[in-house]
Design a protein around this motif. Structure first.
Motif, PDB file in Angstrom:
ATOM      1  N   PRO A 249      -7.705  -0.207  19.271  1.00 50.83           N
ATOM      2  CA  PRO A 249      -8.246  -1.551  19.039  1.00 50.83           C
ATOM      3  C   PRO A 249      -7.469  -2.250  17.925  1.00 50.83           C
ATOM      4  O   PRO A 249      -6.758  -1.591  17.154  1.00 50.83           O
ATOM      5  CB  PRO A 249      -9.695  -1.284  18.622  1.00 50.83           C
ATOM      6  CG  PRO A 249      -9.670   0.092  18.044  1.00 50.83           C
ATOM      7  CD  PRO A 249      -8.610   0.844  18.820  1.00 50.83           C
ATOM      8  N   PRO A 250      -7.591  -3.576  17.828  1.00 48.18           N
ATOM      9  CA  PRO A 250      -6.924  -4.283  16.721  1.00 48.18           C
ATOM     10  C   PRO A 250      -7.283  -3.630  15.381  1.00 48.18           C
ATOM     11  O   PRO A 250      -8.415  -3.230  15.162  1.00 48.18           O
ATOM     12  CB  PRO A 250      -7.488  -5.709  16.819  1.00 48.18           C
ATOM     13  CG  PRO A 250      -7.847  -5.853  18.264  1.00 48.18           C
ATOM     14  CD  PRO A 250      -8.336  -4.502  18.694  1.00 48.18           C
ATOM     15  N   GLY A 251      -6.286  -3.504  14.521  1.00 44.24           N
ATOM     16  CA  GLY A 251      -6.507  -2.890  13.212  1.00 44.24           C
ATOM     17  C   GLY A 251      -6.296  -1.385  13.185  1.00 44.24           C
ATOM     18  O   GLY A 251      -6.450  -0.762  12.144  1.00 44.24           O
ATOM     19  N   THR A 252      -5.924  -0.793  14.318  1.00 45.71           N
ATOM     20  CA  THR A 252      -5.677   0.655  14.346  1.00 45.71           C
ATOM     21  C   THR A 252      -4.566   1.016  13.374  1.00 45.71           C
ATOM     22  O   THR A 252      -4.634   2.017  12.679  1.00 45.71           O
ATOM     23  CB  THR A 252      -5.308   1.120  15.772  1.00 45.71           C
ATOM     24  OG1 THR A 252      -6.423   0.863  16.636  1.00 45.71           O
ATOM     25  CG2 THR A 252      -4.973   2.599  15.808  1.00 45.71           C
ATOM     26  N   TRP A 253      -3.525   0.182  13.333  1.00 42.18           N
ATOM     27  CA  TRP A 253      -2.408   0.402  12.413  1.00 42.18           C
ATOM     28  C   TRP A 253      -2.472  -0.677  11.332  1.00 42.18           C
ATOM     29  O   TRP A 253      -2.244  -1.862  11.600  1.00 42.18           O
ATOM     30  CB  TRP A 253      -1.086   0.375  13.167  1.00 42.18           C
ATOM     31  CG  TRP A 253      -0.994   1.539  14.095  1.00 42.18           C
ATOM     32  CD1 TRP A 253      -0.612   2.813  13.771  1.00 42.18           C
ATOM     33  CD2 TRP A 253      -1.319   1.571  15.481  1.00 42.18           C
ATOM     34  NE1 TRP A 253      -0.680   3.624  14.863  1.00 42.18           N
ATOM     35  CE2 TRP A 253      -1.122   2.895  15.941  1.00 42.18           C
ATOM     36  CE3 TRP A 253      -1.774   0.621  16.390  1.00 42.18           C
ATOM     37  CZ2 TRP A 253      -1.334   3.277  17.247  1.00 42.18           C
ATOM     38  CZ3 TRP A 253      -1.998   0.994  17.698  1.00 42.18           C
ATOM     39  CH2 TRP A 253      -1.775   2.307  18.114  1.00 42.18           C
ATOM     40  N   ARG A 254      -2.794  -0.269  10.128  1.00 42.45           N
ATOM     41  CA  ARG A 254      -2.908  -1.210   9.012  1.00 42.45           C
ATOM     42  C   ARG A 254      -1.524  -1.602   8.508  1.00 42.45           C
ATOM     43  O   ARG A 254      -0.604  -0.810   8.521  1.00 42.45           O
ATOM     44  CB  ARG A 254      -3.725  -0.578   7.881  1.00 42.45           C
ATOM     45  CG  ARG A 254      -5.167  -0.296   8.286  1.00 42.45           C
ATOM     46  CD  ARG A 254      -5.918   0.540   7.267  1.00 42.45           C
ATOM     47  NE  ARG A 254      -5.217   1.724   6.763  1.00 42.45           N
ATOM     48  CZ  ARG A 254      -5.053   2.870   7.419  1.00 42.45           C
ATOM     49  NH1 ARG A 254      -5.538   3.003   8.636  1.00 42.45           N
ATOM     50  NH2 ARG A 254      -4.421   3.883   6.884  1.00 42.45           N
ATOM     51  N   THR A 255      -1.430  -2.813   8.037  1.00 46.43           N
ATOM     52  CA  THR A 255      -0.190  -3.330   7.464  1.00 46.43           C
ATOM     53  C   THR A 255      -0.297  -3.270   5.950  1.00 46.43           C
ATOM     54  O   THR A 255      -1.345  -3.560   5.387  1.00 46.43           O
ATOM     55  CB  THR A 255       0.029  -4.785   7.927  1.00 46.43           C
ATOM     56  OG1 THR A 255       0.106  -4.797   9.355  1.00 46.43           O
ATOM     57  CG2 THR A 255       1.308  -5.348   7.357  1.00 46.43           C
ATOM     58  N   ARG A 256       0.777  -2.857   5.318  1.00 51.13           N
ATOM     59  CA  ARG A 256       0.815  -2.815   3.847  1.00 51.13           C
ATOM     60  C   ARG A 256       2.022  -3.617   3.370  1.00 51.13           C
ATOM     61  O   ARG A 256       3.012  -3.754   4.082  1.00 51.13           O
ATOM     62  CB  ARG A 256       0.942  -1.378   3.366  1.00 51.13           C
ATOM     63  CG  ARG A 256      -0.218  -0.503   3.793  1.00 51.13           C
ATOM     64  CD  ARG A 256      -0.870   0.169   2.614  1.00 51.13           C
ATOM     65  NE  ARG A 256      -2.093   0.833   2.997  1.00 51.13           N
ATOM     66  CZ  ARG A 256      -2.191   2.111   3.313  1.00 51.13           C
ATOM     67  NH1 ARG A 256      -1.133   2.884   3.293  1.00 51.13           N
ATOM     68  NH2 ARG A 256      -3.359   2.628   3.632  1.00 51.13           N
ATOM     69  N   THR A 257       1.937  -4.092   2.141  1.00 54.06           N
ATOM     70  CA  THR A 257       3.027  -4.859   1.533  1.00 54.06           C
ATOM     71  C   THR A 257       3.283  -4.325   0.138  1.00 54.06           C
ATOM     72  O   THR A 257       2.342  -3.977  -0.581  1.00 54.06           O
ATOM     73  CB  THR A 257       2.678  -6.359   1.468  1.00 54.06           C
ATOM     74  OG1 THR A 257       2.450  -6.827   2.801  1.00 54.06           O
ATOM     75  CG2 THR A 257       3.795  -7.168   0.832  1.00 54.06           C
ATOM     76  N   THR A 258       4.552  -4.234  -0.229  1.00 57.24           N
ATOM     77  CA  THR A 258       4.938  -3.828  -1.573  1.00 57.24           C
ATOM     78  C   THR A 258       6.021  -4.763  -2.091  1.00 57.24           C
ATOM     79  O   THR A 258       6.755  -5.356  -1.303  1.00 57.24           O
ATOM     80  CB  THR A 258       5.409  -2.351  -1.591  1.00 57.24           C
ATOM     81  OG1 THR A 258       5.515  -1.904  -2.922  1.00 57.24           O
ATOM     82  CG2 THR A 258       6.723  -2.169  -0.873  1.00 57.24           C
ATOM     83  N   ARG A 259       6.097  -4.886  -3.391  1.00 54.74           N
ATOM     84  CA  ARG A 259       7.110  -5.728  -4.023  1.00 54.74           C
ATOM     85  C   ARG A 259       8.453  -5.003  -4.031  1.00 54.74           C
ATOM     86  O   ARG A 259       8.510  -3.783  -4.143  1.00 54.74           O
ATOM     87  CB  ARG A 259       6.725  -6.043  -5.467  1.00 54.74           C
ATOM     88  CG  ARG A 259       5.412  -6.740  -5.634  1.00 54.74           C
ATOM     89  CD  ARG A 259       5.388  -8.218  -5.539  1.00 54.74           C
ATOM     90  NE  ARG A 259       6.436  -8.914  -6.244  1.00 54.74           N
ATOM     91  CZ  ARG A 259       6.858 -10.112  -5.883  1.00 54.74           C
ATOM     92  NH1 ARG A 259       6.346 -10.707  -4.842  1.00 54.74           N
ATOM     93  NH2 ARG A 259       7.789 -10.722  -6.558  1.00 54.74           N
ATOM     94  N   LEU A 260       9.513  -5.753  -3.937  1.00 54.04           N
ATOM     95  CA  LEU A 260      10.861  -5.218  -4.028  1.00 54.04           C
ATOM     96  C   LEU A 260      11.516  -5.746  -5.296  1.00 54.04           C
ATOM     97  O   LEU A 260      11.337  -6.905  -5.656  1.00 54.04           O
ATOM     98  CB  LEU A 260      11.704  -5.642  -2.825  1.00 54.04           C
ATOM     99  CG  LEU A 260      11.270  -5.108  -1.473  1.00 54.04           C
ATOM    100  CD1 LEU A 260      12.127  -5.726  -0.386  1.00 54.04           C
ATOM    101  CD2 LEU A 260      11.364  -3.598  -1.438  1.00 54.04           C
ATOM    102  N   GLY A 261      12.267  -4.895  -5.951  1.00 51.98           N
ATOM    103  CA  GLY A 261      13.008  -5.313  -7.128  1.00 51.98           C
ATOM    104  C   GLY A 261      14.499  -5.251  -6.856  1.00 51.98           C
ATOM    105  O   GLY A 261      14.954  -4.571  -5.925  1.00 51.98           O
ATOM    106  N   PHE A 262      15.264  -5.939  -7.686  1.00 50.58           N
ATOM    107  CA  PHE A 262      16.712  -5.905  -7.552  1.00 50.58           C
ATOM    108  C   PHE A 262      17.186  -4.464  -7.721  1.00 50.58           C
ATOM    109  O   PHE A 262      16.807  -3.780  -8.668  1.00 50.58           O
ATOM    110  CB  PHE A 262      17.359  -6.804  -8.614  1.00 50.58           C
ATOM    111  CG  PHE A 262      18.844  -6.876  -8.474  1.00 50.58           C
ATOM    112  CD1 PHE A 262      19.420  -7.674  -7.506  1.00 50.58           C
ATOM    113  CD2 PHE A 262      19.665  -6.107  -9.282  1.00 50.58           C
ATOM    114  CE1 PHE A 262      20.796  -7.737  -7.355  1.00 50.58           C
ATOM    115  CE2 PHE A 262      21.040  -6.153  -9.146  1.00 50.58           C
ATOM    116  CZ  PHE A 262      21.606  -6.967  -8.179  1.00 50.58           C
ATOM    117  N   GLY A 263      17.966  -3.965  -6.773  1.00 50.00           N
ATOM    118  CA  GLY A 263      18.488  -2.606  -6.843  1.00 50.00           C
ATOM    119  C   GLY A 263      17.618  -1.564  -6.178  1.00 50.00           C
ATOM    120  O   GLY A 263      17.979  -0.382  -6.142  1.00 50.00           O
ATOM    121  N   ASP A 264      16.455  -1.952  -5.636  1.00 51.00           N
ATOM    122  CA  ASP A 264      15.617  -1.004  -4.911  1.00 51.00           C
ATOM    123  C   ASP A 264      16.311  -0.614  -3.607  1.00 51.00           C
ATOM    124  O   ASP A 264      17.072  -1.395  -3.033  1.00 51.00           O
ATOM    125  CB  ASP A 264      14.249  -1.602  -4.594  1.00 51.00           C
ATOM    126  CG  ASP A 264      13.364  -1.762  -5.809  1.00 51.00           C
ATOM    127  OD1 ASP A 264      13.765  -1.319  -6.906  1.00 51.00           O
ATOM    128  OD2 ASP A 264      12.266  -2.338  -5.669  1.00 51.00           O
TER     129      ASP A 264
END
Length: 135
Positions: A102-117
């Motif tokens: 069903p919708p939401g089975t796979w959750r989405t996540r977000t993280t910040r990126l820094g220069f050089g990551d």
């Protein structure tokens, strides 16, 4: 994106290419990662002997973010410029046609990126690789 399918040989390779095409087509209009993984789920209907794992990431350079979904794949990781390592853990189960999606089975996540990551993606070919003696 990185992905893997159950099996070996031409049939597994063709399935992997087909599933990649499904993701790419689904991501073009909107970057809804759960929807893209669900599209892979529906593409596997009739493939009861097969399953897939995948990790999809979308970089947003303007916001300096990485948004990802991980459907039971080898954990990608983000090596930060300061030496910290952030694992991008699974956000849902493997993709199998016999599992509910069903919708939401796979959750989405977000993280910040820094220069050089540095973002590192792999498949089980790296983690389960063997040398000539089988080790």
């Amino acid at each position: 994106m990185t992905r893997d399918v159950c099996g070996y040989g031409v049939a597994a390779g063709l399935l992997a290419v087909r599933l990649e095409s499904v993701v790419m087509v689904d991501l073009r209009p909107v970057a809804e990662l759960d929807t893209a993984v669900r599209a892979v789920h529906f593409a596997l209907v009739g493939e009861e002997e097969r399953f897939s794992t995948l990790a999809i990431g979308v970089l947003d350079p303007e916001r300096a973010t990485l948004t990802w979904v991980n459907a039971g794949h080898e954990e990608p990781f983000l090596r930060c410029a300061d030496g910290r390592v952030e694992r991008l853990e699974p956000t849902g189960p493997i993709v199998h046609p016999l599992l509910e999606a069903p919708p939401g089975t796979w959750r989405t996540r977000t993280t910040r990126l820094g220069f050089g990551d540095l973002l590192v993606l792999s498949t089980d070919g790296l983690t389960e690789g063997r040398d000539s003696s089988g080790e």
